[in-house]
Scaffold this active site. Structure first.
Site, PDB file in Angstrom:
ATOM      1  N   CYS A   2      30.005   4.468  30.372  1.00 19.56           N
ATOM      2  CA  CYS A   2      30.146   3.100  30.497  1.00 19.56           C
ATOM      3  C   CYS A   2      31.357   2.704  29.482  1.00 19.56           C
ATOM      4  CB  CYS A   2      28.884   2.277  29.916  1.00 19.56           C
ATOM      5  SG  CYS A   2      27.548   2.848  30.880  1.00 19.56           S
ATOM      6  N   GLY A  28      32.808   2.413  34.640  1.00 19.73           N
ATOM      7  CA  GLY A  28      31.635   2.365  35.055  1.00 19.73           C
ATOM      8  C   GLY A  28      31.741   1.275  36.205  1.00 19.73           C
ATOM      9  N   ASN A 101      27.297   2.706  25.237  1.00 20.56           N
ATOM     10  CA  ASN A 101      27.832   3.620  26.132  1.00 20.56           C
ATOM     11  C   ASN A 101      26.993   5.048  25.533  1.00 20.56           C
ATOM     12  OD1 ASN A 101      30.734   5.673  25.979  1.00 20.56           O
ATOM     13  ND2 ASN A 101      29.255   5.637  27.695  1.00 20.56           N
ATOM     14  N   GLY A 102      26.405   5.840  26.544  1.00 19.54           N
ATOM     15  CA  GLY A 102      26.146   7.050  26.074  1.00 19.54           C
ATOM     16  C   GLY A 102      24.527   7.111  26.642  1.00 19.54           C
ATOM     17  N   TYR A 255      38.028  14.340  32.830  1.00 23.35           N
ATOM     18  CA  TYR A 255      37.838  13.471  33.714  1.00 23.35           C
ATOM     19  C   TYR A 255      37.900  11.964  33.353  1.00 23.35           C
ATOM     20  CZ  TYR A 255      35.481  10.757  37.397  1.00 23.35           C
ATOM     21  OH  TYR A 255      34.859   9.828  38.303  1.00 23.35           O
TER      22      TYR A 255
HETATM   23  O1  LIG Z   1      32.654  18.325  42.555  1.00 26.66           O
HETATM   24  P1  LIG Z   1      32.547  16.715  42.567  1.00 26.66           P
HETATM   25  O2  LIG Z   1      31.177  16.374  42.346  1.00 26.66           O
HETATM   26  O3  LIG Z   1      33.167  16.093  43.558  1.00 26.66           O
HETATM   27  O4  LIG Z   1      33.381  16.052  41.325  1.00 26.66           O
HETATM   28  C1  LIG Z   1      34.514  16.143  40.768  1.00 26.66           C
HETATM   29  C2  LIG Z   1      35.610  15.312  41.397  1.00 26.66           C
HETATM   30  O5  LIG Z   1      35.231  13.842  41.087  1.00 26.66           O
HETATM   31  C3  LIG Z   1      36.228  13.312  40.322  1.00 26.66           C
HETATM   32  O6  LIG Z   1      37.004  12.615  41.098  1.00 26.66           O
HETATM   33  P2  LIG Z   1      36.664  10.909  41.528  1.00 26.66           P
HETATM   34  O7  LIG Z   1      36.793  10.535  42.984  1.00 26.66           O
HETATM   35  O8  LIG Z   1      35.545  10.210  40.909  1.00 26.66           O
HETATM   36  O9  LIG Z   1      37.976  10.186  40.574  1.00 26.66           O
HETATM   37  P3  LIG Z   1      39.310  10.148  40.466  1.00 26.66           P
HETATM   38  O10 LIG Z   1      40.057   9.566  41.387  1.00 26.66           O
HETATM   39  O11 LIG Z   1      39.836   9.724  39.111  1.00 26.66           O
HETATM   40  O12 LIG Z   1      39.878  11.967  40.676  1.00 26.66           O
HETATM   41  C4  LIG Z   1      36.986  14.262  39.851  1.00 26.66           C
HETATM   42  O13 LIG Z   1      38.133  13.941  39.564  1.00 26.66           O
HETATM   43  C5  LIG Z   1      36.851  15.508  40.839  1.00 26.66           C
HETATM   44  O14 LIG Z   1      37.897  15.231  41.763  1.00 26.66           O
HETATM   45  N1  LIG Z   2      26.879   5.948  31.236  1.00 24.97           N
HETATM   46  C1  LIG Z   2      26.462   5.386  29.835  1.00 24.97           C
HETATM   47  O1  LIG Z   2      27.128   5.005  29.066  1.00 24.97           O
HETATM   48  C2  LIG Z   2      25.255   4.588  30.434  1.00 24.97           C
HETATM   49  C3  LIG Z   2      24.534   3.824  29.428  1.00 24.97           C
HETATM   50  C4  LIG Z   2      23.054   3.632  29.390  1.00 24.97           C
HETATM   51  N2  LIG Z   2      22.331   4.898  29.299  1.00 24.97           N
HETATM   52  C5  LIG Z   2      22.544   2.986  31.096  1.00 24.97           C
HETATM   53  O2  LIG Z   2      22.137   3.694  31.875  1.00 24.97           O
HETATM   54  O3  LIG Z   2      22.985   1.925  31.225  1.00 24.97           O
HETATM   55 MG   LIG Z   3      38.996  13.453  41.507  1.00 26.43          MG
END
Ligand SMILES: O=P(O)(O)OC[C@H]1O[C@H](OP(=O)(O)OP(=O)(O)O)[C@H](O)[C@@H]1O
Ligand SMILES: NC(=O)CC[C@H](N)C(=O)O
Ligand SMILES: [Mg+2]
Length: 488
Positions: A2, A28, A101-102, A255
């Site tokens: 988050c 998020g 967040n967490g 990421y």
């Molecule tokens: O192996 P997977 O389960 O597919 O997860 C990894 C992928 O998901 C994320 O991209 P995402 O589309 O969430 O966001 P981005 O546009 O910031 O790359 C990350 O950058 C990889 O491309």
């Molecule tokens: N990704 C997060 O930081 C999640 C915060 C919290 N554990 C929720 O599920 O809302």
């Molecule tokens: Mg990606």
């Protein structure tokens, strides 16, 4: 993961909280909320959807007050329901709203403790509501409402809560409270701004929110540290836990975070470029006479690394996939069906960048393999002669329990598989992963700003320890299968 933000200003802060949330949206996409404190009133508005969906003029006009907090949610506990959107509110003591967040890993035990010992009911399945009640109880045991009392309450939270947590809260009559878990797993940064000769403060998950709002980045909140800012703009800070090993989550750099953020004194952009450099060097080591014609990033997050790989191995960098700007991040979508569908809607190839070429596709990470499986096939369909795949992070083989929703090892494509098996499953002609030592060096950088990391999803080492049976329990609760059944 988050996004959280808290501001104390000299005028109403709701509009700034909204603006700040829009640049934390990548952390998020499921729900968003803002709480503001105005005299004896705490106002909360929250709901499911993107920041721009949740707030309208009417809602914003009710959010009065010079102290406020905001949250955008990617669930890691409980459900995706709107009752688990944040901030959460409790009326006693004083009136507290809190955003987290967490992820806590002792939520079940704490929930019982909070009910039986502290006599407080937690009304949702959210770990964050449990955390709020722990904080509220600890504050309730203090004599007066002072920064000192808040710090002792944070000490209590640090003693009782186990997991990753960065928190912002408003307490009526006290101001803004913020704290970070004793291992500093989740990020939190402090900013300051001067307006008309008076100080204003903000804390945020990422410095990009401070940049946008004109706050100067002062420093990161220290692991286990508490912060209080009164409505008059007085800042109090104190260490609220014995120093432990500082282990920020390495996946933030891989990421989650935006490249234009600084986290624990490290530029995310530079860290990603160094990841590309190291991986490029590894490619040259393994295949000095490689036949790669073009390096193509899988947008968005892998771009920084891909460009550096291309530079190091001495081939052209080309944008071969065009991203639909109206589709969000797929990895943080709640269900596998939705994730899988979204990849095709999100990315479309430019065939002339693939035809008869040996292409090296670069992603920042391969988690469930949802993206790479489809992308490799798309590259072949577009006419590539050979499709190689490089991941700027090592193979993800273990669950994450500190705030990234990958609770089930079985869902990870590399879990229990060799690199060759994953290569085959993804349909690539060659799969190359970053080594963990190289990733850690890439993030630490030449100045070695960070010495230890939470790299648990890569090495299975959990800095807080994990109770026996925990993984089995979360697998039952939070695997994609379990979520699907719950939704049906
Ligand atoms: O192996 P997977 O389960 O597919 O997860 C990894 C992928 O998901 C994320 O991209 P995402 O589309 O969430 O966001 P981005 O546009 O910031 O790359 C990350 O950058 C990889 O491309
Ligand atoms: N990704 C997060 O930081 C999640 C915060 C919290 N554990 C929720 O599920 O809302
Ligand atoms: Mg990606």
């Amino acid at each position: 993961m988050c996004g959280i933000l808290g501001i104390v200003g000299h005028n109403d802060v709701a509009a700034q909280l909204y603006d700040g949330l829009t640049v934390l949206q990548h952390r998020g996409q499921d729900a968003a909320g803002i709480a503001t404190a105005n005299g004896s009133k705490l106002r909360v508005h929250k709901g499911n959807g993107l920041v721009s969906d949740v707030f309208d003029e009417g809602a914003m006009s009710l959010l009065e007050g010079r102290v406020g907090i905001a949250h955008c949610r990617y669930p890691t506990a409980g459900s995706e329901g709107s009752d688990e959107a944040q901030p959460f509110y409790v009326n006693s003591p004083f009136g507290i709203a809190l955003a987290h967040n967490g992820n806590l890993i002792n939520t079940d035990a704490l929930r019982n403790e909070v009910f039986e010992q502290d006599r407080r009911n937690v009304n949702t399945e959210s770990d964050s509501e449990v955390l709020l009640n722990v904080f509220a109880h600890e504050l309730d045991t203090q004599k007066a409402l002072t920064p000192d009392a808040a710090f002792r309450a944070i000490e209590g939270v640090n003693r009782r809560c186990v997991g990753g947590f960065a928190v912002v809260a408003t307490v009526l009559g006290l101001g803004l409270v913020a704290f970070r878990d004793p291992n500093g797993i989740r990020p939190l940064v402090l900013g300051k701004r001067n307006s008309g000769g008076q100080d204003e403060y903000a804390v945020a998950s990422e410095s990009v929110a401070l940049d946008l709002l004109g706050f100067e980045r002062v420093r990161d909140v220290r692991p286990g540290e508490g912060i209080v800012v009164t409505p008059r703009g007085e800042l109090f800070t104190r260490q609220c836990a014995e120093p432990r090993q500082h282990t920020p989550c390495i996946f933030e750099y891989v990421y989650f975070a935006r490249p234009d953020s600084m986290m624990d004194e490290v530029s995310v952009h530079k860290a990603r470029m160094r990841m590309g450099q190291k991986l490029g060097e590894k490619i040259l080591r393994l295949r000095p006479d490689h036949d790669i014609d073009t390096v193509i990033p899988i947008p968005d997050t892998s771009r920084d690394a891909a460009l550096e790989i291309a530079n190091v191995i001495g081939v052209k960098y080309r944008e071969g996939f065009i991203k639909n700007r109206y589709v969000g991040r797929t990895f943080i979508m709640p269900g596998q069906g939705e994730r899988a569908k979204s990849v095709r809607r999100k990315l479309n190839p430019i065939p002339l960048e693939f035809r008869n070429r040996v292409v090296l596709l670069v992603d920042d990470s391969i988690v469930r393999g949802t993206t790479s499986k489809q992308i490799v096939q798309m590259a072949r369909d577009a006419g590539a002669r050979k499709v190689y795949l490089a991941s700027a992070a090592p193979a993800v083989r273990y669950p994450n329990v500190y705030g990234i929703d990958m609770p089930s090892a079985e869902e990870l494509v590399a879990h229990g598989r060799t690199d060759e098996e994953v290569e085959k499953l993804l349909g690539a002609d060659w799969l190359i992963y970053q080594d963990l030592s190289d990733l850690e060096e890439a993030v630490s950088g030449p100045k070695q700003r960070i010495n230890d990391f939470d790299s648990s999803c890569f090495n299975g080492e959990y800095v807080t320890g994990i109770e026996p049976g925990y993984f089995e329990r979360i697998q039952q609760l939070r695997s994609d299968e379990a979520k699907k059944t719950r939704r049906a």
